[in-house]
Design an enzyme around this catalytic site. Sequence first.
Site, PDB file in Angstrom:
ATOM      1  N   GLU A 194      -2.912  -6.490  -9.536  1.00  0.00           N
ATOM      2  CA  GLU A 194      -1.689  -5.885  -9.052  1.00  0.00           C
ATOM      3  C   GLU A 194      -1.005  -7.384  -9.838  1.00  0.00           C
ATOM      4  O   GLU A 194      -0.978  -8.459  -9.840  1.00  0.00           O
ATOM      5  CB  GLU A 194      -1.373  -5.955  -7.512  1.00  0.00           C
ATOM      6  CG  GLU A 194      -3.319  -5.198  -6.869  1.00  0.00           C
ATOM      7  CD  GLU A 194      -3.077  -5.966  -5.745  1.00  0.00           C
ATOM      8  OE1 GLU A 194      -2.236  -6.478  -4.833  1.00  0.00           O
ATOM      9  OE2 GLU A 194      -3.792  -5.279  -4.470  1.00  0.00           O
ATOM     10  N   HIS A 244       0.904  -1.311   0.047  1.00  0.00           N
ATOM     11  CA  HIS A 244       0.045  -0.021   0.039  1.00  0.00           C
ATOM     12  C   HIS A 244       0.927   1.531   0.078  1.00  0.00           C
ATOM     13  O   HIS A 244       0.702   2.693  -0.007  1.00  0.00           O
ATOM     14  CB  HIS A 244      -0.740   0.069   0.960  1.00  0.00           C
ATOM     15  CG  HIS A 244      -1.962  -1.530   1.125  1.00  0.00           C
ATOM     16  ND1 HIS A 244      -2.328  -1.558   2.413  1.00  0.00           N
ATOM     17  CD2 HIS A 244      -2.126  -2.194  -0.121  1.00  0.00           C
ATOM     18  CE1 HIS A 244      -2.965  -2.737   1.907  1.00  0.00           C
ATOM     19  NE2 HIS A 244      -3.208  -2.717   0.791  1.00  0.00           N
ATOM     20  N   GLU A 296      -3.621 -13.428  -4.138  1.00  0.00           N
ATOM     21  CA  GLU A 296      -2.419 -12.362  -4.005  1.00  0.00           C
ATOM     22  C   GLU A 296      -1.435 -12.488  -3.321  1.00  0.00           C
ATOM     23  O   GLU A 296      -1.289 -11.635  -2.048  1.00  0.00           O
ATOM     24  CB  GLU A 296      -3.274 -11.252  -3.954  1.00  0.00           C
ATOM     25  CG  GLU A 296      -4.300 -10.959  -3.028  1.00  0.00           C
ATOM     26  CD  GLU A 296      -4.493  -9.121  -2.594  1.00  0.00           C
ATOM     27  OE1 GLU A 296      -3.927  -8.325  -2.267  1.00  0.00           O
ATOM     28  OE2 GLU A 296      -5.981  -9.290  -2.257  1.00  0.00           O
TER      29      GLU A 296
END
Length: 406
Positions: free
Chosen positions: A262, A232, A358
């Site tokens: 992503e 982040h 992820e």
Amino acid sequence: MERERFQNYIGNGEKVQPTFSASEMQRRLDAMRGHMAQAAVDAVLFTSYHNINYYADFLYCQFGRRYGFLIDHSVATSISAGIDGGQPWRRTFGGNVTYTDWQKDNYFHAVRNLTGGVKRLGIEFDHVNIDLLNLLKDEFPGMEFVDIAQPAMHLRMIKSAEEIAHITQMTRIADLGGAACAEAAAVGVAEHEVALHSTATMVREIAKTWPHGELLDTWTWFQSGLNTDGAHNPVTSRKIEAGDILSLNCFPMVAGYYVALERTLFAGHASDEHLRLWEINCKVHDRGKELLVPGARCSDIAKELNEIYAAENLLQYRSFGYGHSFGVLCHYYGREAGLELREDCDTVLEPGMVVSMEPMITIPNHLPGAGGYREHDILVITDGDNQGNRNITAFPYGPEHLILPA
């Protein structure tokens, strides 16, 4: 001078075209009322972004004021501040009460008007802060407050067909954002310029796909070099250098729903060690997607993927859990914490859940192959003959596709 407690914006324009059908919104209210009946709850006061949005199709702008959505066994009403005019009424599936700023307790006066006869009120224990809880106790001394956050979260975790269609459209737009990142990224280009191009691409497509929707909160994080070490990390003005590890993170937001794309990329070339680590992370990603099937336990998925990293002596570089639920959530509100691919989550996957895969590892800057590696797809858990899931992310990943031209 006495001023009015409420303002009437009902009929200030017409109701807008909603995100979902009336039958879908009614399904949500019916499910909540079913829980209320079972738990002997007379009414529910939602105060969070995510639950108000989920049950009312209204995403508020707090800015120091209180908002709510009051559901009893017959009516549902949003509570909004006068600063917003008629927009909350136009958006709300249900009624609306708009309070003014003229007295500090006007919000509670609105709640009082909607809760006559209520003995047990559901509130969100994970969202109501100490100040609000104390005010509620002072204002309603005869009322019992019970937690509604956990039951509401579990109801949100199973998506309807309309929700899945909505999320699928959004992942298509995230893919467009990823392509825009790859198009703009080049040696000498600043991170923020890549992010701006991606975000503008997604917003324009959102406007075209949902011409009656509100446009807010879509964003892109594009990171380079050392900045890739955190999932982040915010965008900076750092310029891409040859051989940099890169990370694109595209987040279209539509009606309070969030999806993500992503990917790991490289600028021009990647070292042998970078390639080795990248391929291992892609291997974990591939295996993780295979494990997302009905009946699988979140904790068991995490433990099996840990074994792959451990075999490569990389487990200590794993950054966070392997994925989480998608739906009404964002980076600044909401989280279906009961559906995360972590060792401490024993939720069993069911058809209708929407979950990411992820995996991420972060190699410290003093070691060969330094940087953060992360791939992210979104999958719908299915039953029938579809191998247990449907991957709704289409953007490619891995060394074959994302070593960008110098």
